[in-house]
Design a protein around this motif. Sequence first.
Motif, PDB file in Angstrom:
ATOM      1  N   ILE A  80      33.830 -33.113 -75.800  1.00  0.00           N
ATOM      2  CA  ILE A  80      34.952 -33.773 -76.466  1.00  0.00           C
ATOM      3  C   ILE A  80      34.511 -34.004 -77.904  1.00  0.00           C
ATOM      4  CG2 ILE A  80      36.539 -35.725 -76.467  1.00  0.00           C
ATOM      5  CD1 ILE A  80      35.739 -36.224 -73.535  1.00  0.00           C
ATOM      6  N   VAL A  81      35.153 -33.337 -78.856  1.00  0.00           N
ATOM      7  CA  VAL A  81      34.697 -33.350 -80.244  1.00  0.00           C
ATOM      8  C   VAL A  81      35.774 -33.968 -81.129  1.00  0.00           C
ATOM      9  CG1 VAL A  81      33.829 -31.957 -82.161  1.00  0.00           C
ATOM     10  CG2 VAL A  81      33.357 -31.266 -79.795  1.00  0.00           C
ATOM     11  N   PHE A  82      35.381 -34.969 -81.930  1.00  0.00           N
ATOM     12  CA  PHE A  82      36.314 -35.655 -82.821  1.00  0.00           C
ATOM     13  C   PHE A  82      35.828 -35.571 -84.257  1.00  0.00           C
ATOM     14  CE2 PHE A  82      37.663 -37.800 -78.950  1.00  0.00           C
ATOM     15  CZ  PHE A  82      39.025 -37.927 -79.146  1.00  0.00           C
ATOM     16  N   GLN A  83      36.780 -35.445 -85.160  1.00  0.00           N
ATOM     17  CA  GLN A  83      36.521 -35.618 -86.585  1.00  0.00           C
ATOM     18  C   GLN A  83      37.459 -36.729 -87.043  1.00  0.00           C
ATOM     19  OE1 GLN A  83      37.086 -32.196 -89.103  1.00  0.00           O
ATOM     20  NE2 GLN A  83      37.083 -33.433 -90.952  1.00  0.00           N
ATOM     21  N   PRO A  84      36.999 -37.981 -87.049  1.00  0.00           N
ATOM     22  CA  PRO A  84      37.898 -39.109 -87.347  1.00  0.00           C
ATOM     23  C   PRO A  84      38.594 -39.011 -88.692  1.00  0.00           C
ATOM     24  CG  PRO A  84      35.826 -39.878 -86.417  1.00  0.00           C
ATOM     25  CD  PRO A  84      35.640 -38.422 -86.729  1.00  0.00           C
ATOM     26  N   GLY A  85      37.902 -38.506 -89.704  1.00  0.00           N
ATOM     27  CA  GLY A  85      38.482 -38.408 -91.040  1.00  0.00           C
ATOM     28  C   GLY A  85      37.833 -37.279 -91.806  1.00  0.00           C
ATOM     29  N   LEU A 164      43.947 -38.382 -84.639  1.00  0.00           N
ATOM     30  CA  LEU A 164      42.562 -37.963 -84.752  1.00  0.00           C
ATOM     31  C   LEU A 164      42.468 -36.454 -84.564  1.00  0.00           C
ATOM     32  CD1 LEU A 164      40.961 -40.698 -82.474  1.00  0.00           C
ATOM     33  CD2 LEU A 164      40.733 -40.560 -84.957  1.00  0.00           C
ATOM     34  N   ARG A 165      41.683 -35.811 -85.432  1.00  0.00           N
ATOM     35  CA  ARG A 165      41.414 -34.386 -85.245  1.00  0.00           C
ATOM     36  C   ARG A 165      40.400 -34.230 -84.114  1.00  0.00           C
ATOM     37  NH1 ARG A 165      42.219 -30.633 -89.065  1.00  0.00           N
ATOM     38  NH2 ARG A 165      40.077 -29.882 -89.061  1.00  0.00           N
ATOM     39  N   PHE A 166      40.696 -33.298 -83.187  1.00  0.00           N
ATOM     40  CA  PHE A 166      39.801 -33.160 -82.042  1.00  0.00           C
ATOM     41  C   PHE A 166      39.887 -31.750 -81.460  1.00  0.00           C
ATOM     42  CE2 PHE A 166      43.493 -33.092 -79.538  1.00  0.00           C
ATOM     43  CZ  PHE A 166      43.198 -32.957 -78.182  1.00  0.00           C
ATOM     44  N   ASN A 167      38.927 -31.439 -80.612  1.00  0.00           N
ATOM     45  CA  ASN A 167      38.961 -30.231 -79.808  1.00  0.00           C
ATOM     46  C   ASN A 167      38.182 -30.493 -78.528  1.00  0.00           C
ATOM     47  OD1 ASN A 167      39.562 -27.638 -79.000  1.00  0.00           O
ATOM     48  ND2 ASN A 167      38.606 -26.638 -80.762  1.00  0.00           N
ATOM     49  N   LEU A 168      38.419 -29.655 -77.534  1.00  0.00           N
ATOM     50  CA  LEU A 168      37.756 -29.770 -76.240  1.00  0.00           C
ATOM     51  C   LEU A 168      37.140 -28.427 -75.882  1.00  0.00           C
ATOM     52  CD1 LEU A 168      40.607 -31.591 -74.259  1.00  0.00           C
ATOM     53  CD2 LEU A 168      38.637 -32.662 -75.376  1.00  0.00           C
ATOM     54  N   ALA A 169      36.078 -28.464 -75.103  1.00  0.00           N
ATOM     55  CA  ALA A 169      35.458 -27.222 -74.645  1.00  0.00           C
ATOM     56  C   ALA A 169      34.793 -27.461 -73.297  1.00  0.00           C
ATOM     57  CB  ALA A 169      34.433 -26.713 -75.661  1.00  0.00           C
ATOM     58  N   TRP A 197      45.339 -32.149 -83.161  1.00  0.00           N
ATOM     59  CA  TRP A 197      45.568 -33.579 -83.396  1.00  0.00           C
ATOM     60  C   TRP A 197      45.797 -34.303 -82.082  1.00  0.00           C
ATOM     61  CZ3 TRP A 197      44.759 -35.773 -88.001  1.00  0.00           C
ATOM     62  CH2 TRP A 197      44.784 -34.944 -89.130  1.00  0.00           C
ATOM     63  N   LEU A 198      45.100 -35.388 -81.895  1.00  0.00           N
ATOM     64  CA  LEU A 198      45.338 -36.289 -80.776  1.00  0.00           C
ATOM     65  C   LEU A 198      46.102 -37.481 -81.338  1.00  0.00           C
ATOM     66  CD1 LEU A 198      44.764 -36.889 -77.743  1.00  0.00           C
ATOM     67  CD2 LEU A 198      42.824 -38.269 -78.527  1.00  0.00           C
TER      68      LEU A 198
END
Length: 201
Positions: A80-85, A164-169, A197-198
Amino acid sequence: ARPPRHDVPPAGGAWDILPESPPLQASPGQEKNGRITTWRAGHDGKAVYFGFMCREPRMDRVRADPRDPNDLGPDDQVHIVFQPGQFEETRAFLVNALGAREFYAGRAMNDINPRGGGERLRSLGAARNHRWTARASRGADHWSLTVRLPFAALGLKRGQRRPLRFNLARAADLLGQPERQTLLPPGADPEGDRMGWLVLE
């Protein structure tokens, strides 16, 4: 409404109300191997909850260490990968099929593979975890996870609901045959569309 239960499998109560999102996309040539990964997400104003159902036709080959190690290595695992800003560090939460956790952080902004690329994220084990937790279970043809990520772990304040910018793998190495699935696969531009975007409603 009550938040999703932080229990496994992710079913019943709020989990059944939440819409099931599109499954993760397999890499070319791996579409028909029976490994299907579906997920749901919700929040309670304090934490974001993810539920994963990982279909696995060969449960006897699943590799997973039950400890919280510094490197999950070839374990079958979810990212679970997030880039908050835009100017904040990327945060990657990794969990294997037994619920062991690993946390990465760094400036490799759009990298959905924490161990890849020229700007490796640094592994921080599970120590800097803001009390994030994961629970896992197994069935005859699947393993499942629920993951609770407090807002503080995502760089949010309690009650804050900005997108929040995110991706899953999902990554696995079964008998030396690496496989990978992602929610949003890398685009032609390596610095581009690897994040969705989440939205916290």
